[in-house]
Design an enzyme around this catalytic site. Structure first.
Site, short mmCIF file in Angstrom:
data_model
loop_
_atom_site.label_atom_id
_atom_site.label_comp_id
_atom_site.label_asym_id
_atom_site.label_seq_id
_atom_site.Cartn_x
_atom_site.Cartn_y
_atom_site.Cartn_z
N SER A 579 36.15 13.25 42.16
CA SER A 579 35.22 14.34 42.00
C SER A 579 35.21 14.63 40.56
O SER A 579 36.40 14.56 39.86
CB SER A 579 35.62 15.37 42.83
N TYR A 592 41.79 21.83 46.25
CA TYR A 592 40.90 20.69 46.08
C TYR A 592 40.87 20.05 44.76
O TYR A 592 41.05 18.90 44.73
CB TYR A 592 39.40 21.14 46.34
#
Length: 702
Positions: A579, A592
């Site tokens: 990501s 995250y």
């Protein structure tokens, strides 16, 4: 699959002809109907094998006059699935006029070049080399099948006498001859000289039957096959394959051993071309590989040309004692056995080659027989590997039937060579389309039920790879499997529902991938979750869940895949779908972002260790892939909307406007980047990152 076929073989072959349905069909449509019925039962003919034809009166497109047209299955194709466009159409008068061009057996191959000049209605379907065999039989409807029961009789040492005894003059008999123009003339001569015959057995090859109508031809074919089956069953007096020498290992032990063996074996035979594998441990196979006569019968090779072309001159029997199942000992003798097989194959080529023979082909075996375990088959694609195995099962059935009543005779070596290296077959191989970029590769995609996972799997499948899909959501995974099977066929897609945070589940994933396809070449780690919360509201549970799935899970899967890639010794490629957040911190998403950063660094570490083994590891960083994403359908969308102080419905537009290029990022965009890094297009890249985020200056790598 083979076990299912065996169950069906215990039932009598009965006519499936539907008079009411057939009443509304034209003659060409009746041919199609008959062909599909025949091809639906593997006892009648194997996949891709056999031919059917009908001679039909039709108006000539130029003169309007009625002319006789041969409708015959064209080159390639399968009777069970053939459509109307699978048939060649040729003028019968022109086919008969070719007899004046025939210059003898030594030059019969040149007759194939004349067939296009006989084409009716500019039909683009190429005529097969079997066309003269159908054209010159003096009957309206002709079937040419390869049923195991009839080939068993055809492959007996006393084939001619048995044909007369069993069929009492209803079938003729011709000695072995390679299919071609000359055999067509011989079939014509027999059918004209003996008009009362219902068909002909070709020694070592198969069965021709005929009739005045489509239905009578079909039912004659069935009756002959059933008669052969019944006679063999009633008259077999010998134990199958000389009786049992070994007992088969339990099913779970067989699967476990094969899952360990296939990647090693695949690596040894994939140095010049990637191979895909198939495993069969049906009762038929186990009876054969556990028998006393295994070695002797395997050495004889197959008889029917259709079998032989798929399975090579003979199989490779792996040295293994199931009564003392020592896996390390099996591996230790593998190189010597394979080297001997290759040397024997090259020697066979040298003994039999002609001045104009094509160069020697891949000398590796196709069929591998393991006592107590079963059969492996390897080929350039999964379907071909599976079908090769099915053809060898046909050969096993033939040997069982022939040896039960007489003595089995394989195809003579020179005849086998002349078929394998037939210039017409070579020309067919040269016309095959160029392999796709990932042909022969095996991919594992985690998180495969989501939008990105499915898009990646689709891209890999379209480029020729076989793909194992895994996801924790079994229902969504099943739906993905249904969709993707339509993209590339059921042979090339498989699934296993699992939790990648459990070591035992991960081992099961890789074991199933090896068992299903033969190993692994491409790992696409894509499983993911997302969570958003201010640091002081981030619970230990949230933190650990992110670490479990995005770090621990990626570690477990990559470690298992890495081990297999090392065993194969043919390199590999891993792509982590991480990501933008792995490079750029985001407020309210510490769990995250930290996990994604760990993912990226794990990829770099593996790249360092993998380079010596030809294993490349790279990363794709998406950002805001909203469409089709299961993550964005959950709380993550609401949480990010709150964090950015916007409405949830405005989230896609918000991220589009935030990007430098003002574009939405779609799952297909990620799939393109993954494909590039997984494929040989990036063969000299490892440890790299591609951002697919429509532009985010903060995420520029540096």
């Amino acid at each position: 699959m083979t076990s299912t076929i065996q169950t069906e073989q215990k039932k009598a072959i009965t006519s499936l002809w539907d008079d009411a349905y057939a009443a509304g069909l034209s003659e060409p449509e009746l041919l199609l109907y008959r062909s599909n019925l025949l091809g639906s039962d593997m006892r009648i003919t194997n996949f891709g094998g056999g031919n059917t034809s009908a001679k039909v009166m039709m108006p000539d497109y130029l003169t309007g006059e009625q002319v006789e047209v041969l409708w015959v299955k064209g080159s390639g194709g399968d009777l069970g699935s053939i459509k109307m466009d699978g048939f060649s159409t040729l003028y019968m008068d022109k086919l008969h006029s070719l007899k004046g061009r025939y210059r003898g057996l030594a030059l019969e191959d040149e007759m194939v070049a004349y067939l296009p000049h006989c084409t009716f209605n500019l039909n683009p379907r190429a005529a097969s080399i079997d066309t003269p065999l159908h054209a010159y039989i003096n009957r309206k409807h002709v079937d040419h099948m390869h049923p195991d029961s009839v080939i068993a009789i055809a492959a007996c040492a006393n084939s001619k006498d048995l044909t007369q005894k069993i069929f009492e003059g209803e079938l003729g008999w011709l000695p072995w001859q390679r299919p071609g123009y000359d055999l067509g003339l011989k079939l014509e001569a027999v059918s004209q000289a003996q008009p009362n015959l219902k068909g002909i057995i070709l020694e070592g090859h198969g069965l021709f039957t005929w009739g005045d109508t489509a239905k009578s031809c079909y039912e004659t074919t069935l009756a002959i096959i059933q008669r052969a089956e019944s006679w063999l069953e009633e008259n077999s007096r010998k134990p199958a394959f000389g009786g049992a020498k070994y007992s088969a290992l339990p099913a779970a032990e067989r699967a476990s051993l094969v899952a360990r063996l296939m990647p090693v074996l695949r690596g040894k035979i994939s140095k010049t071309e990637f191979k895909l594998g198939h495993f069969d441990d049906s009762t038929t196979v186990l009876d054969f590989v556990c028998s006393k006569d295994l070695q002797a019968l395997a050495a004889l090779g197959t008889s029917c040309p259709d079998h032989f072309l798929r399975t090579k001159i003979r199989p490779f029997v792996i040295d293994f004692d199931p009564s003392n199942p020592n896996f390390d000992q099996l591996l230790s003798g593998l190189d010597e056995g394979l080297n001997q097989y290759r040397a024997d194959y090259v020697a066979y080529y040298e003994r039999c080659k002609h001045d104009n023979s094509p160069a020697v082909r891949d000398a590796n075996p196709i069929i591998y027989l393991i006592p107590g375990i079963g059969m492996l088959s390897f080929a350039k694609d999964k379907a071909t590997a599976r079908i090769a195995g099915e053809f060898y099962v046909n050969a096993i059935n033939v040997m069982r039937g022939a040896n039960g009543v007489d003595s089995y005779v394989g195809l003579p070596e020179q005849e086998a060579f002349d078929i394998e290296y037939w210039l017409l077959e070579e020309a067919k191989l040269q016309r095959m389309p160029k392999p796709k970029s990932l042909a022969g590769r095996i991919a594992l995609v985690t998180g495969a039920a989501g939008g990105i996972g499915q898009a990646v799997a689709r891209q890999l499948l379209q480029e020729g790879a076989c793909v194992m899909l895994t996801d924790i959501d079994g229902e969504a995974l099943s739906q993905a499997h249904q969709v993707l099977s339509k993209v590339a066929g059921k042979d090339n897609v498989a699934t296993i529902s699992a939790n990648i945070t459990r070591e035992s589940d991960v081992e099961a994933i890789l074991s199933e991938t090896s068992l299903r396809f033969g190993g692994i070449d491409l790992l696409i780690s894509n499983a993911g979750i997302a969570s958003s919360a201010p640091l002081d509201e981030t619970t230990l549970e949230i933190w650990e869940r992110n670490q479990d799935i995005l770090v621990k899970g990626y570690f477990l899967v990559s470690r298992s895949a890495f081990r297999i890639m090392k065993q194969q010794q043919i390199g590999g490629s891993m792509v982590f779908v991480a990501s933008k957040n792995g490079l750029v911190a985001s407020a309210g998403a510490s769990a995250y972002c930290t996990a994604k950063a760990a993912e990226i660094h794990l990829a770099r570490c593996i790249a360092l260790e993998g380079a010596a083994h030809g294993i490349r590891v790279n990363v794709v960083n998406p950002d805001a892939v909203i469409r089709g994403s299961r993550i964005w359908d959950g709380k993550w969308k609401e949480e990010r909307a709150v964090s950015n102080k916007i409405d949830a419905d405005d989230i896609e537009e918000f991220y589009r406007q935030r990007s430098m290029l003002k574009l939405s990022v779609l799952p297909e965009d990620i799939a393109e980047a993954v494909y590039f890094l997984a494929s040989d297009k990036s063969a000299k890249s490892t440890g790299n990152i591609i951002n697919v985020d429509a532009g985010n200056a903060a995420a520029f790598t540096r």
